[in-house]
Design a protein around this motif. Structure first.
Motif, PDB file in Angstrom:
ATOM      1  N   THR A  26       0.797  -1.305  -0.053  1.00 54.30           N
ATOM      2  CA  THR A  26       0.095  -0.010  -0.017  1.00 54.30           C
ATOM      3  C   THR A  26       0.846   1.340   0.161  1.00 54.30           C
ATOM      4  O   THR A  26       1.852   1.320   0.951  1.00 54.30           O
ATOM      5  CB  THR A  26      -0.707  -0.191   1.283  1.00 54.30           C
ATOM      6  N   HIS A  27       0.668   2.025  -0.837  1.00 45.19           N
ATOM      7  CA  HIS A  27       1.509   3.368  -0.990  1.00 45.19           C
ATOM      8  C   HIS A  27       0.150   4.328  -0.613  1.00 45.19           C
ATOM      9  O   HIS A  27      -0.656   4.851  -1.395  1.00 45.19           O
ATOM     10  CB  HIS A  27       1.744   3.665  -2.359  1.00 45.19           C
ATOM     11  N   VAL A  28       0.411   5.220   0.308  1.00 46.90           N
ATOM     12  CA  VAL A  28      -0.493   6.413   0.501  1.00 46.90           C
ATOM     13  C   VAL A  28      -0.116   7.412  -0.219  1.00 46.90           C
ATOM     14  O   VAL A  28       1.254   8.063   0.082  1.00 46.90           O
ATOM     15  CB  VAL A  28      -0.678   6.733   2.092  1.00 46.90           C
ATOM     16  N   LEU A  29      -0.736   7.992  -0.801  1.00 47.59           N
ATOM     17  CA  LEU A  29      -0.702   8.944  -1.878  1.00 47.59           C
ATOM     18  C   LEU A  29      -1.000  10.408  -1.285  1.00 47.59           C
ATOM     19  O   LEU A  29      -0.432  11.333  -1.724  1.00 47.59           O
ATOM     20  CB  LEU A  29      -1.439   8.886  -3.230  1.00 47.59           C
ATOM     21  N   GLY A  30      -1.891  10.326  -0.510  1.00 47.83           N
ATOM     22  CA  GLY A  30      -2.366  11.693   0.350  1.00 47.83           C
ATOM     23  C   GLY A  30      -3.588  11.310   1.231  1.00 47.83           C
ATOM     24  O   GLY A  30      -3.820  10.093   1.485  1.00 47.83           O
ATOM     25  N   GLU A  31      -4.162  12.142   1.734  1.00 44.07           N
ATOM     26  CA  GLU A  31      -4.999  12.145   2.672  1.00 44.07           C
ATOM     27  C   GLU A  31      -6.110  13.127   2.162  1.00 44.07           C
ATOM     28  O   GLU A  31      -5.616  14.358   2.046  1.00 44.07           O
ATOM     29  CB  GLU A  31      -4.658  12.283   4.061  1.00 44.07           C
ATOM     30  N   GLY A  33      -9.852  14.820   3.813  1.00 43.68           N
ATOM     31  CA  GLY A  33     -11.006  14.703   4.671  1.00 43.68           C
ATOM     32  C   GLY A  33     -11.092  13.699   5.462  1.00 43.68           C
ATOM     33  O   GLY A  33     -12.281  13.202   5.852  1.00 43.68           O
ATOM     34  N   GLY A  34      -9.932  13.051   5.783  1.00 43.13           N
ATOM     35  CA  GLY A  34      -9.733  12.051   6.975  1.00 43.13           C
ATOM     36  C   GLY A  34      -9.697  10.738   6.284  1.00 43.13           C
ATOM     37  O   GLY A  34      -9.553   9.889   6.930  1.00 43.13           O
ATOM     38  N   TYR A  35      -9.743  10.662   4.840  1.00 41.22           N
ATOM     39  CA  TYR A  35      -9.589   9.388   4.062  1.00 41.22           C
ATOM     40  C   TYR A  35      -8.089   9.286   3.652  1.00 41.22           C
ATOM     41  O   TYR A  35      -7.964  10.213   3.136  1.00 41.22           O
ATOM     42  CB  TYR A  35     -10.868   9.218   2.910  1.00 41.22           C
ATOM     43  N   PRO A  36      -7.709   8.146   3.606  1.00 44.46           N
ATOM     44  CA  PRO A  36      -6.348   7.965   2.733  1.00 44.46           C
ATOM     45  C   PRO A  36      -6.833   7.912   1.161  1.00 44.46           C
ATOM     46  O   PRO A  36      -8.065   7.294   0.994  1.00 44.46           O
ATOM     47  CB  PRO A  36      -6.019   6.839   3.556  1.00 44.46           C
ATOM     48  N   VAL A  37      -6.026   8.345   0.500  1.00 47.33           N
ATOM     49  CA  VAL A  37      -5.850   7.821  -0.946  1.00 47.33           C
ATOM     50  C   VAL A  37      -4.485   7.186  -1.098  1.00 47.33           C
ATOM     51  O   VAL A  37      -3.717   7.491  -0.893  1.00 47.33           O
ATOM     52  CB  VAL A  37      -5.781   9.276  -1.846  1.00 47.33           C
ATOM     53  N   PHE A  38      -5.052   5.934  -1.560  1.00 48.50           N
ATOM     54  CA  PHE A  38      -3.985   4.814  -1.698  1.00 48.50           C
ATOM     55  C   PHE A  38      -3.533   4.209  -2.982  1.00 48.50           C
ATOM     56  O   PHE A  38      -4.792   4.149  -3.724  1.00 48.50           O
ATOM     57  CB  PHE A  38      -3.651   4.074  -0.497  1.00 48.50           C
ATOM     58  N   ALA A  39      -2.438   3.877  -3.204  1.00 45.52           N
ATOM     59  CA  ALA A  39      -2.176   2.943  -4.568  1.00 45.52           C
ATOM     60  C   ALA A  39      -2.025   1.661  -3.914  1.00 45.52           C
ATOM     61  O   ALA A  39      -1.276   1.397  -2.752  1.00 45.52           O
ATOM     62  CB  ALA A  39      -1.273   3.362  -5.466  1.00 45.52           C
ATOM     63  N   LEU A  40      -2.528   0.533  -4.425  1.00 43.57           N
ATOM     64  CA  LEU A  40      -2.063  -0.863  -4.160  1.00 43.57           C
ATOM     65  C   LEU A  40      -1.432  -1.635  -5.232  1.00 43.57           C
ATOM     66  O   LEU A  40      -1.659  -1.624  -6.621  1.00 43.57           O
ATOM     67  CB  LEU A  40      -3.323  -1.624  -3.951  1.00 43.57           C
ATOM     68  N   LEU A  41      -0.023  -2.093  -5.095  1.00 44.50           N
ATOM     69  CA  LEU A  41       0.612  -2.788  -5.842  1.00 44.50           C
ATOM     70  C   LEU A  41       0.913  -4.227  -5.558  1.00 44.50           C
ATOM     71  O   LEU A  41       1.132  -4.594  -4.272  1.00 44.50           O
ATOM     72  CB  LEU A  41       2.047  -2.329  -5.666  1.00 44.50           C
ATOM     73  N   ASN A  42       0.403  -5.121  -6.460  1.00 42.16           N
ATOM     74  CA  ASN A  42       0.699  -6.491  -6.154  1.00 42.16           C
ATOM     75  C   ASN A  42       2.328  -6.813  -6.090  1.00 42.16           C
ATOM     76  O   ASN A  42       2.996  -5.995  -6.705  1.00 42.16           O
ATOM     77  CB  ASN A  42      -0.040  -7.359  -7.124  1.00 42.16           C
ATOM     78  N   LEU A  88      -3.331  -0.741  -8.425  1.00 42.77           N
ATOM     79  CA  LEU A  88      -4.755  -0.361  -8.426  1.00 42.77           C
ATOM     80  C   LEU A  88      -4.827   1.017  -7.705  1.00 42.77           C
ATOM     81  O   LEU A  88      -4.436   1.216  -6.674  1.00 42.77           O
ATOM     82  CB  LEU A  88      -5.353  -1.055  -7.913  1.00 42.77           C
ATOM     83  N   ILE A  89      -5.708   1.966  -8.124  1.00 42.35           N
ATOM     84  CA  ILE A  89      -5.896   3.134  -7.334  1.00 42.35           C
ATOM     85  C   ILE A  89      -7.462   3.001  -6.933  1.00 42.35           C
ATOM     86  O   ILE A  89      -8.373   3.410  -7.651  1.00 42.35           O
ATOM     87  CB  ILE A  89      -5.750   4.512  -7.960  1.00 42.35           C
ATOM     88  N   PRO A  90      -7.840   2.491  -5.800  1.00 43.01           N
ATOM     89  CA  PRO A  90      -9.154   2.168  -5.641  1.00 43.01           C
ATOM     90  C   PRO A  90     -10.326   3.451  -5.620  1.00 43.01           C
ATOM     91  O   PRO A  90     -11.493   3.215  -5.942  1.00 43.01           O
ATOM     92  CB  PRO A  90      -9.116   1.507  -4.020  1.00 43.01           C
ATOM     93  N   CYS A  91      -9.706   4.610  -5.028  1.00 39.04           N
ATOM     94  CA  CYS A  91     -10.734   5.820  -4.915  1.00 39.04           C
ATOM     95  C   CYS A  91      -9.933   6.834  -4.976  1.00 39.04           C
ATOM     96  O   CYS A  91      -9.238   6.971  -3.938  1.00 39.04           O
ATOM     97  CB  CYS A  91     -11.538   5.477  -3.715  1.00 39.04           C
TER      98      CYS A  91
END
Ligand code: ZN
Length: 257
Positions: A26-31, A33-42, A88-91
């Motif tokens: 998991t790479h946290v790209l930012g935050e 409103g209290g939510y993480p924005v993350f990228a997932l790498l297999n 993947l960038i889930p959201c």
């Protein structure tokens, strides 16, 4: 689906649990409103292997089917997630998803800003992707004016767009309008001339200089870049099913070479 498609917290919790069970990075790209924005790498993507798949969802928060479709597709354990490098960038825009708005918490349309390193989220996304090369980049979107599915294709490897739309059209038929957002479509498909000069011209003349994710990815990181759209006024479960089918169809195409 007995919960809201805009429950960003629930969505992200399910992703965290899935990523944990699969051992993805998991790479946290930012935050936001209290939510993480993350990228997932297999594992293969984390090891720096080239090729495979990039998928992002949730760039526009008023388009709620794609993030759930991407989650359900990944939870079902498709073979591509083990066999090829996948990012993947889930959201991308969890506050927008939660608030049911296109823009992010600062009122910015991220999909006109993928060139904009002044945005910390975009700067860290660009850094994460630095030197990464994918065979396919997929951007999942929706359109409230549309009545059917449609696809923007920018491709180096043939033109699989029509075949991929065919795989999805029993769930939602193709858009029949000859023009969407001012662009000419044929049977739900718009094939962009992949010359860099042409793509820069689209950004300058049609998009006010704002770079969408799909064009940025094609110019820098992907041999083929697809943006798939469902009609956001249609039944949510059908829209989710159509996006899942799209992901299956592209994965099948990719795995069969
Ligand atoms: Zn969108």
């Amino acid at each position: 689906m007995e919960y809201s498609g805009h429950d960003a917290g629930r969505l992200l919790k399910r992703w965290e649990s899935l990523a944990g069970s699969k051992g993805w990075t998991t790479h946290v790209l930012g935050e936001a409103g209290g939510y993480p924005v993350f990228a997932l790498l297999n594992e293969r993507a984390a090891a720096g292997e080239a090729g495979g798949l990039y998928v992002s969802a949730g760039v526009h928060g008023d388009e709620c089917a794609p993030p759930w479709a991407l989650l359900q597709w990944a939870e079902a354990g498709p073979a591509v997630l083990d066999e090829l490098p996948v990012v993947l960038i889930p959201c991308f825009n969890p506050v927008g998803l939660s608030d049911n708005t296109r823009v992010n918490e600062e009122g910015i349309d991220l999909n006109r800003n993928f060139q904009n390193r002044d945005l910390p989220l975009i700067a860290s996304w660009q850094s994460l992707l630095h030197e990464k090369k994918f065979t396919f980049a997929l951007n999942l979107h929706e359109d409230y004016d549309a009545t059917g599915i449609y696809l923007y294709e920018i491709a180096d490897d043939g033109s699989p767009g029509d075949e991929i739309l065919s795989a999805c059209q029993d769930i939602i038929p193709r858009e029949t309008a000859p023009s969407v957002d001012g662009s000419e479509f044929e049977n739900g498909l718009l094939i962009h001339d992949p010359e860099a000069e042409n793509l820069h011209q689209i950004v300058e003349e049609d998009l006010g200089g704002g770079m969408p994710e799909a064009i940025y990815l094609y110019l820098n990181h992907a041999r083929n870049s697809f943006t798939f759209e469902t009609p956001s006024e249609m039944d949510k479960l059908r829209r989710i099913a159509a996006h899942e089918r799209f992901l299956e169809a592209v994965s099948g195409y990719l795995r069969n070479g």
